[in-house]
Write a protein that holds these residues in place. Sequence first.
Motif, mmCIF file in Angstrom:
data_model
loop_
_atom_site.group_PDB
_atom_site.id
_atom_site.type_symbol
_atom_site.label_atom_id
_atom_site.label_comp_id
_atom_site.label_asym_id
_atom_site.label_seq_id
_atom_site.Cartn_x
_atom_site.Cartn_y
_atom_site.Cartn_z
ATOM 1 N N LEU A 195 43.372 -78.898 30.431
ATOM 2 C CA LEU A 195 42.548 -78.687 29.446
ATOM 3 C C LEU A 195 41.372 -77.979 30.523
ATOM 4 O O LEU A 195 40.961 -78.402 31.601
ATOM 5 C CB LEU A 195 41.643 -79.569 28.802
ATOM 6 C CG LEU A 195 42.390 -80.155 27.534
ATOM 7 C CD1 LEU A 195 41.937 -81.579 27.169
ATOM 8 C CD2 LEU A 195 42.348 -79.041 26.561
ATOM 9 N N ASP A 196 40.899 -76.835 30.376
ATOM 10 C CA ASP A 196 39.798 -76.075 30.867
ATOM 11 C C ASP A 196 38.710 -76.103 30.106
ATOM 12 O O ASP A 196 38.309 -75.540 29.270
ATOM 13 C CB ASP A 196 40.179 -74.654 31.344
ATOM 14 C CG ASP A 196 39.128 -73.922 31.733
ATOM 15 O OD1 ASP A 196 38.011 -74.405 32.071
ATOM 16 O OD2 ASP A 196 39.183 -72.633 31.346
ATOM 17 N N SER A 234 35.745 -81.099 34.732
ATOM 18 C CA SER A 234 36.043 -80.002 33.692
ATOM 19 C C SER A 234 37.739 -79.376 33.599
ATOM 20 O O SER A 234 37.927 -78.766 33.095
ATOM 21 C CB SER A 234 35.459 -78.940 34.012
ATOM 22 O OG SER A 234 35.846 -78.495 35.502
ATOM 23 N N ALA A 235 38.414 -80.562 34.247
ATOM 24 C CA ALA A 235 39.895 -80.039 34.558
ATOM 25 C C ALA A 235 40.818 -81.386 34.118
ATOM 26 O O ALA A 235 41.543 -81.796 35.242
ATOM 27 C CB ALA A 235 40.182 -79.383 35.605
ATOM 28 N N PRO A 236 40.718 -81.848 32.938
ATOM 29 C CA PRO A 236 41.813 -82.738 32.593
ATOM 30 C C PRO A 236 43.213 -82.399 32.846
ATOM 31 O O PRO A 236 43.553 -81.266 32.388
ATOM 32 C CB PRO A 236 41.574 -83.195 31.196
ATOM 33 C CG PRO A 236 40.017 -82.710 30.878
ATOM 34 C CD PRO A 236 39.974 -81.648 31.718
ATOM 35 N N ILE A 237 44.050 -83.181 33.314
ATOM 36 C CA ILE A 237 45.738 -82.830 33.462
ATOM 37 C C ILE A 237 46.353 -84.054 33.372
ATOM 38 O O ILE A 237 45.844 -85.107 33.619
ATOM 39 C CB ILE A 237 45.862 -82.090 34.909
ATOM 40 C CG1 ILE A 237 47.223 -81.505 34.973
ATOM 41 C CG2 ILE A 237 45.547 -83.114 35.919
ATOM 42 C CD1 ILE A 237 47.288 -80.740 36.444
ATOM 43 N N GLY A 238 47.592 -83.811 32.835
ATOM 44 C CA GLY A 238 48.505 -84.737 32.706
ATOM 45 C C GLY A 238 49.649 -84.656 33.644
ATOM 46 O O GLY A 238 49.311 -83.802 34.671
ATOM 47 N N PRO A 239 50.721 -85.500 33.796
ATOM 48 C CA PRO A 239 51.635 -85.491 34.923
ATOM 49 C C PRO A 239 52.415 -84.285 35.205
ATOM 50 O O PRO A 239 52.617 -83.482 33.904
ATOM 51 C CB PRO A 239 52.591 -86.586 34.433
ATOM 52 C CG PRO A 239 51.790 -87.371 33.473
ATOM 53 C CD PRO A 239 50.694 -86.552 32.557
ATOM 54 N N VAL A 285 42.957 -86.752 36.111
ATOM 55 C CA VAL A 285 44.180 -86.998 35.943
ATOM 56 C C VAL A 285 44.512 -88.436 34.898
ATOM 57 O O VAL A 285 43.990 -89.338 35.091
ATOM 58 C CB VAL A 285 44.595 -87.398 37.253
ATOM 59 C CG1 VAL A 285 46.214 -87.850 36.993
ATOM 60 C CG2 VAL A 285 44.556 -86.649 38.227
ATOM 61 N N VAL A 286 45.187 -87.891 34.005
ATOM 62 C CA VAL A 286 45.701 -88.812 32.728
ATOM 63 C C VAL A 286 47.069 -88.974 32.894
ATOM 64 O O VAL A 286 47.926 -88.165 32.741
ATOM 65 C CB VAL A 286 45.313 -87.987 31.491
ATOM 66 C CG1 VAL A 286 45.424 -88.968 30.457
ATOM 67 C CG2 VAL A 286 43.993 -87.725 31.336
#
Length: 231
Positions: free
Chosen positions: A112-113, A139-144, A61-62
Amino acid sequence: MSYLFAPPAVVSVPVVGETQAFPVHRIYCVGRNYEEHAKEMGFTGREPPFFFLKPADALVVVKDGETGSIPYPSQTKNFHHEIELVVAIGKGGKNIAAADAMQHIYGYAVGLDMTRRDLQNDMKKQGRPWCIGKAFDHSAPIGPITPAALAGDVENAEIYVQVGGQDRQRSNVNKLIWNIAETIEHLSAAWELQPGDLIYTGTPEGVAAVVSGDTMVGEVAGLGQLKVHVA
């Protein structure tokens, strides 16, 4: 009830304009959902949609305005980015008709996958599941998450990712083979969706490798940027 060891913390994603976070239940991903990406993977046409899952704790989580960090994963020499629109489900259901699907969406995010492409390809050749190529740690970055009412025209939003300031992937969400509503219809026929589910809706053409030291900057118009550094 007591436990043998401390249970894991709830995985959650911040929500734009809210103090409460979005608790995550499951992560569903749609495979080959842009025609040009399907072609670069060796396929063509509007094939029936198919899905795979990532564990909730694969999320990185970014927060808005920050740069996240992921390690270069083990066992791979071909670590790929796949920029995606993420749909956050706020109302569950099974056998949801496409005409009703948008009522089940809480909001949207940029994701991002990340993929260990060499391991995925090796599993494909052997006819085995590709969990090792897709469902690994970080493996799964994500924004708000942006609530749907604030997200604008997501279905016609530009989507891109750059590495080192250079375009790698750039397309438009309107090029999805199976649009958001159709994806929810197909997915909910196979699983009963729950509040807290995330759907990574597919990636456009241009997937490519990153190496340690690279920084990815991805965006879906109206949802802000997602910046992730490969450590």
